[in-house]
Design an enzyme around this catalytic site. Structure first.
Site, PDB file in Angstrom:
ATOM      1  N   LYS A  95     -18.367   3.920 -26.002  1.00 51.81           N
ATOM      2  CA  LYS A  95     -18.560   4.412 -27.940  1.00 51.81           C
ATOM      3  C   LYS A  95     -19.750   4.848 -27.491  1.00 51.81           C
ATOM      4  CE  LYS A  95     -17.246   0.357 -30.839  1.00 51.81           C
ATOM      5  NZ  LYS A  95     -16.380   1.010 -30.902  1.00 51.81           N
ATOM      6  N   ASN A 153     -18.116   8.386 -24.804  1.00 54.48           N
ATOM      7  CA  ASN A 153     -16.631   9.418 -26.318  1.00 54.48           C
ATOM      8  C   ASN A 153     -18.143   9.904 -26.284  1.00 54.48           C
ATOM      9  OD1 ASN A 153     -14.749   8.231 -25.337  1.00 54.48           O
ATOM     10  ND2 ASN A 153     -15.073   6.690 -27.159  1.00 54.48           N
ATOM     11  N   ALA A 194     -12.248   6.055 -31.464  1.00 53.94           N
ATOM     12  CA  ALA A 194     -13.240   6.898 -31.699  1.00 53.94           C
ATOM     13  C   ALA A 194     -13.379   8.651 -32.386  1.00 53.94           C
ATOM     14  CB  ALA A 194     -13.794   7.813 -30.029  1.00 53.94           C
ATOM     15  N   ALA A 195     -12.915   8.520 -33.570  1.00 52.47           N
ATOM     16  CA  ALA A 195     -13.465   8.644 -34.351  1.00 52.47           C
ATOM     17  C   ALA A 195     -14.662   9.074 -34.400  1.00 52.47           C
ATOM     18  CB  ALA A 195     -12.298   8.739 -36.059  1.00 52.47           C
ATOM     19  N   GLY A 196     -15.191   7.271 -35.297  1.00 54.94           N
ATOM     20  CA  GLY A 196     -16.794   6.871 -35.219  1.00 54.94           C
ATOM     21  C   GLY A 196     -17.804   7.019 -34.291  1.00 54.94           C
ATOM     22  N   ASP A 197     -17.029   7.130 -33.224  1.00 50.51           N
ATOM     23  CA  ASP A 197     -18.114   8.503 -32.449  1.00 50.51           C
ATOM     24  C   ASP A 197     -17.740   9.892 -32.489  1.00 50.51           C
ATOM     25  OD1 ASP A 197     -18.018   5.576 -30.764  1.00 50.51           O
ATOM     26  OD2 ASP A 197     -16.412   6.039 -29.719  1.00 50.51           O
TER      27      ASP A 197
HETATM   28  O1  RIB Z   1     -15.145   3.537 -30.478  1.00 46.37           O
HETATM   29  C1  RIB Z   1     -13.535   3.911 -29.491  1.00 46.37           C
HETATM   30  C2  RIB Z   1     -13.978   2.455 -28.456  1.00 46.37           C
HETATM   31  O2  RIB Z   1     -14.384   1.665 -28.297  1.00 46.37           O
HETATM   32  C3  RIB Z   1     -13.102   3.368 -27.005  1.00 46.37           C
HETATM   33  O3  RIB Z   1     -13.293   3.670 -26.650  1.00 46.37           O
HETATM   34  C4  RIB Z   1     -13.253   2.336 -26.344  1.00 46.37           C
HETATM   35  O4  RIB Z   1     -13.736   2.171 -24.930  1.00 46.37           O
HETATM   36  C5  RIB Z   1     -14.164   0.982 -27.256  1.00 46.37           C
HETATM   37  O5  RIB Z   1     -15.821   1.375 -26.712  1.00 46.37           O
END
Ligand code: RIB
Length: 329
Positions: free
Chosen positions: A41, A44, A250-253
């Site tokens: 996270k 990302n 990773a949309a949230g990230d």
């Molecule tokens: O938020 C997505 C991420 O959560 C992924 O890339 C995975 O590595 C976990 O950490």
């Protein structure tokens, strides 16, 4: 523009697509399998910021096994300052095992690896560089005590703190007053507030609990339903950007990164949420955490397209090919 810093995790992501998730004791065949030197996270969020054109620095720790050192090149290629990233010998970096089903939903298992070694000593050793930054993003994939220590110390210097409470865990009550923006999804908001959330009407009472604990602003991410901003002035809704999502990993990230980018550019919280909805939606248009994270130019091109053409299958392909140069080899 203000200088941004992400304090957080790296993972090597292994992502499989399946028709349906297996039940207990069931074995299912995967439709595809990918290994990405790009996940976690924290990283990302840093990569999404780098792609948007932010001045961003990552604070984190990698291992020298299982593609760890290669991750430094991924950061550099995406304009992320790595001065406060190190590689620990004889160690595995964090890793994540992700399955995505035919509906575009995902499940994740993570192993901390060297993310667990991002301790208070590492923050102190890098403090001069860290404290030069203005806006900070934290998540919950490194030791909680490190997050608590860094957040309190930075807030006392007047820095802006954004916490993504993911993966969800109960947080000590004292931390909330040091947080300017907290950005839970519905599951995380339910866990940290202790409230049941079954629909959008439940968001405000849950957010109020966090505001009463001292958080400046609660930004609730409700995925394909958009996002909400709650603060002392009330509630505002940022409508979703409709796309045909392929992988929400990773949309949230990406949302967090875009929110921080807009904030660092002087936008207010509602404007930040609108922008973050758009960038997060684009990031769901390919398999993988960092694969479809867009550059600012790609965001602008996407926003110029007629709304209808953003969500249909036929128009998704040009969008994907426009995003095609982000593979983390
Ligand atoms: O938020 C997505 C991420 O959560 C992924 O890339 C995975 O590595 C976990 O950490």
């Amino acid at each position: 523009m203000k200088k941004i810093c992400v304090v957080g995790s790296f993972n090597i992501d292994i992502i499989a697509t399946v028709n349906a998730f297996p039940r207990t004791s069931e074995t299912v065949r995967c439709n595809s399998f990918d290994l990405f030197v790009g996940g976690g996270k924290g990283a990302n969020q840093a990569v999404a910021l780098g792609r948007l054109g932010a001045d961003v620095m990552m604070v984190g720790r990698l291992g020298d096994r299982f593609y760890g050192p290669e991750y430094i090149n991924v950061l550099k290629r995406n304009n992320v300052n790595c001065d406060t990233v190190d590689v620990i010998e004889n160690s595995y970096p964090g890793s994540a095992f992700v399955a995505v089903n035919a509906e575009g939903d995902n499940i994740l298992f993570i192993h901390a690896g060297t993310n667990a070694m991002l301790d208070i000593g590492y923050i102190d050793a890098n403090w001069d560089k860290i404290s030069e930054r203005d806006v900070f993003l934290f998540q919950l994939e490194i030791p909680l005590e490190t997050n608590l220590y860094a957040i309190e110390k930075l807030k006392k210097l007047g820095k802006t703190i954004i916490l993504d409470p993911a993966p969800a865990m109960n947080l000590p009550i004292e931390i909330y007053r040091f947080i300017d923006f907290i950005t839970p999804n519905e599951v995380e908001l339910a866990q940290i507030s202790g409230q049941r959330i079954t629909g959008s009407d439940d968001l405000l009472p849950a957010a109020r609990i966090l505001l009463d604990r001292g958080v400046g602003t609660v930004v609730a991410k409700v995925g394909k339903n958009g996002s909400y901003v709650f603060d002392r002035h009330g509630a505002r809704f940022a409508p979703p950007t409709i796309v045909k999502a392929i992988d929400p990993t990773a949309a949230g990230d990406t949302f967090n990164a875009a929110f921080a980018f807009a904030l660092a550019s002087g936008k207010d919280a509602e404007q930040c949420a609108h922008f973050a909805n758009v960038v997060a939606a684009i990031s769901t248009l390919a398999i993988g955490a960092q694969n479809a994270m867009p550059t600012m130019q790609q965001v602008e091109e996407f926003m110029q397209r007629p709304k209808q053409s953003r969500k249909t299958q036929s128009s998704r392909q040009p969008a994907l090919s426009a995003l095609g140069s982000h593979e983390n080899e």
